[in-house]
Motif scaffolding. Structure first.
Motif, short mmCIF file in Angstrom:
data_model
loop_
_atom_site.label_atom_id
_atom_site.label_comp_id
_atom_site.label_asym_id
_atom_site.label_seq_id
_atom_site.Cartn_x
_atom_site.Cartn_y
_atom_site.Cartn_z
N ALA A 25 0.83 -1.22 0.00
CA ALA A 25 0.00 0.00 0.00
C ALA A 25 0.86 1.26 0.00
CB ALA A 25 -0.93 -0.01 1.21
N ASP A 26 1.99 1.24 0.70
CA ASP A 26 2.87 2.42 0.74
C ASP A 26 3.32 2.80 -0.66
OD1 ASP A 26 2.72 2.63 3.49
OD2 ASP A 26 4.54 1.47 3.85
N ALA A 27 3.75 1.79 -1.44
CA ALA A 27 4.22 2.07 -2.80
C ALA A 27 3.11 2.68 -3.65
CB ALA A 27 4.74 0.78 -3.45
N ARG A 28 1.89 2.21 -3.46
CA ARG A 28 0.77 2.75 -4.24
C ARG A 28 0.49 4.20 -3.86
NH1 ARG A 28 -1.68 -0.63 -7.52
NH2 ARG A 28 -1.52 -2.89 -7.25
N VAL A 29 0.60 4.52 -2.57
CA VAL A 29 0.39 5.92 -2.14
C VAL A 29 1.47 6.81 -2.71
CG1 VAL A 29 0.26 7.47 -0.17
CG2 VAL A 29 -0.77 5.22 -0.02
N TRP A 30 2.72 6.39 -2.60
CA TRP A 30 3.82 7.21 -3.11
C TRP A 30 3.68 7.40 -4.62
CZ3 TRP A 30 7.60 3.64 -0.04
CH2 TRP A 30 7.54 3.98 1.31
N ARG A 31 3.24 6.35 -5.31
CA ARG A 31 3.01 6.49 -6.76
C ARG A 31 1.90 7.50 -7.03
NH1 ARG A 31 0.26 3.47 -11.00
NH2 ARG A 31 1.41 3.83 -12.94
N SER A 32 0.86 7.48 -6.20
CA SER A 32 -0.21 8.45 -6.34
C SER A 32 0.32 9.87 -6.21
CB SER A 32 -1.30 8.19 -5.29
OG SER A 32 -2.28 9.20 -5.32
N GLU A 33 1.19 10.10 -5.22
CA GLU A 33 1.77 11.43 -5.01
C GLU A 33 2.62 11.85 -6.21
OE1 GLU A 33 3.30 12.26 -1.00
OE2 GLU A 33 2.52 10.30 -0.43
N ALA A 34 3.42 10.90 -6.74
CA ALA A 34 4.27 11.22 -7.89
C ALA A 34 3.42 11.55 -9.12
CB ALA A 34 5.21 10.05 -8.18
N LEU A 35 2.36 10.77 -9.34
CA LEU A 35 1.47 11.03 -10.48
C LEU A 35 0.80 12.39 -10.34
CD1 LEU A 35 -0.10 7.47 -10.73
CD2 LEU A 35 1.20 8.59 -12.56
N ALA A 36 0.36 12.71 -9.14
CA ALA A 36 -0.27 14.02 -8.92
C ALA A 36 0.71 15.15 -9.21
CB ALA A 36 -0.80 14.11 -7.49
N ALA A 37 1.97 14.95 -8.80
CA ALA A 37 2.98 16.01 -8.97
C ALA A 37 3.30 16.29 -10.43
CB ALA A 37 4.26 15.63 -8.22
N VAL A 38 3.11 15.27 -11.29
CA VAL A 38 3.39 15.49 -12.72
C VAL A 38 2.10 15.75 -13.52
CG1 VAL A 38 5.50 14.13 -12.64
CG2 VAL A 38 3.35 13.01 -13.27
N GLY A 39 0.99 15.99 -12.80
CA GLY A 39 -0.24 16.41 -13.46
C GLY A 39 -1.12 15.29 -13.98
N ARG A 40 -0.86 14.05 -13.57
CA ARG A 40 -1.69 12.93 -14.03
C ARG A 40 -2.74 12.63 -12.95
NH1 ARG A 40 3.17 9.05 -16.05
NH2 ARG A 40 1.51 7.46 -16.13
N HIS A 41 -3.71 13.54 -12.85
CA HIS A 41 -4.65 13.56 -11.73
C HIS A 41 -5.49 12.29 -11.65
CE1 HIS A 41 -8.35 14.71 -9.54
NE2 HIS A 41 -7.52 15.45 -8.82
N GLY A 42 -6.05 11.88 -12.79
CA GLY A 42 -6.92 10.71 -12.78
C GLY A 42 -6.20 9.44 -12.33
#
Length: 404
Positions: free
Chosen positions: A342-359
């Motif tokens: 789950a941690d890796a999925r959260v961190w990936r979510s943060e990275a995606l948000a930071a590069v503008g891939r909101h969905g």
């Protein structure tokens, strides 16, 4: 693509290859294996059935189908296929390893041991099973050693089981005395009891003590683990594994400087022991030394590219450094290797948000919550991404130590 853990793309390529050569049994079998690692067991079995129909006299295809049936719990059918595979090709070593595993699952550990011995005695043990530097080329080698260890345990031959497990762990560090995936508390209790019984008979057995310490550590009891591992390290001063496990126990007790020092020593004791480099990097990361952490994590991944937690830590370290685009690939690999991290999925979510891939970021945060519904960071990230204030209260309630 498969080597890069891009299984869905690999399946598309293999499906096209199979369409171009519809009578090629080998292609259908390889397609089945790619589906299998992408967690599509029923589709994989259908392809293996088709491959067996196309080439009914091929021993290795029968063997692969036997292994697929074993994974589906269809042991009687699997055993019949394994026997047929060995009859067709008595030199295909994996057939013996897989038949041994089937027999062990059928509650026949004594009958399984000759198959494991046969599998482990052929040339692959020395040539096919090892890469340069002692790394494993064929994962069935460590699997057979681990299965042999389990069969020996079932027969009460704990000392021999420990030796076989040590060989398996040196080749593939995911193998331990207890299978940690799924957190079966009964298995921890049984595993600890076996080792305790061994230590009553042979209190100076250093590896039994080391593995009991490891078992207690994995069960979330670092203080008890530390006692066993301290004794094991004294008896095995040149072994990297027990030293690293001791470092992990110290880290679990919040003694980071000591843990970092011992993890560094473990990495020097055995420069080929990937978890030592990985944990050294993780402890450097926790100590606020991200650039040094990245070097250690990269060393670990160069030795063993399927350590999911090491990819996750590398991605999170890059995230801390503001290198959001660079963090995406390590975190994708981490989640491909371990969908339950789950941690890796959260961190990936943060990275995606930071590069503008909101969905995609929202989807990744929701995926983390599907694994751990009380993951406070996932709740907080999803709240930030969606504006759902109800998630904030849930996140605060889930924070360790309370909302403060």
């Amino acid at each position: 693509r498969r080597a890069g853990l891009r299984y869905e793309e690999a399946i598309v390529d293999m499906e096209r290859a199979a369409r171009l050569s519809p009578r090629n049994a080998g292609l259908r079998a390889v397609l089945a294996r790619v589906r299998f690692v992408n967690r599509l067991p029923e589709e994989a079995l259908a392809d293996l059935n088709a491959a067996a129909r196309l080439d009914p006299g091929c021993g290795w295809i029968r063997a692969w189908r036997a292994e697929a049936l074993r994974h589906r719990g269809r042991f009687a059918e699997a055993l019949a296929d394994a026997n047929r595979a060995i009859g067709l090709d008595p030199h295909y070593f994996r057939s013996y390893a897989w038949r041994g595993g089937i027999l062990r699952m059928l509650g026949k550990p004594a009958l399984s041991l000759p198959d494991f011995e046969r599998a482990l005695s052929v040339d692959w043990h020395y040539w096919w099973g090892l890469k340069e530097g002692g790394r494993e080329a064929d994962p069935n080698l460590s699997w057979a050693l681990h299965e042999k260890s389990l069969a020996l345990r079932a027969l009460g031959r704990v000392e021999e089981a420990v030796r076989s497990l040590n060989e398996a762990h040196r080749l593939n560090t995911r193998y331990g005395w207890v299978w940690t995936s799924g957190r079966d508390e009964d298995s921890f209790s049984r595993g600890e009891a076996e080792l305790s019984a061994r230590l009553e008979k042979a209190p100076k057995d250093p590896w039994a003590r080391a593995w009991r310490g490891w078992t207690r550590l994995e069960a979330g009891r670092p203080a008890e683990a530390l006692v066993d591992l301290g004794a094991a390290v004294k008896a095995l001063p040149l072994e990297a594994g027990p030293a690293l496990w001791r470092a992990r126990a110290l880290a679990g007790l919040g003694r980071l400087p000591e843990a970092l020092k011992i993890a560094s020593r473990a990495a020097k004791l055995d420069p080929l022991y990937a978890p030592a480099h990985g944990w050294h990097g993780g402890l450097l990361r926790a100590s606020g030394r991200p650039l040094e952490a990245l070097k250690a994590l990269d060393r670990a991944l160069a030795l063993d590219s399927v350590l999911a937690w090491t990819w996750a830590w590398k991605g999170e370290t890059l995230l801390r450094l503001g290198r959001h685009t660079d963090a995406l690939e390590p975190l994708r690999r981490a989640t491909a290797l371990d969908p339950f991290n789950a941690d890796a999925r959260v961190w990936r979510s943060e990275a995606l948000a930071a590069v503008g891939r909101h969905g995609e970021a929202v989807s990744a945060a929701r995926a983390a919550l599907s694994v751990r519904p009380d993951h406070w960071r996932a709740l907080a990230v999803l709240a930030a991404l969606t504006g759902l204030r109800s998630l904030v209260a849930r996140a605060l309630a889930a924070v360790p130590g309370g909302p403060g």
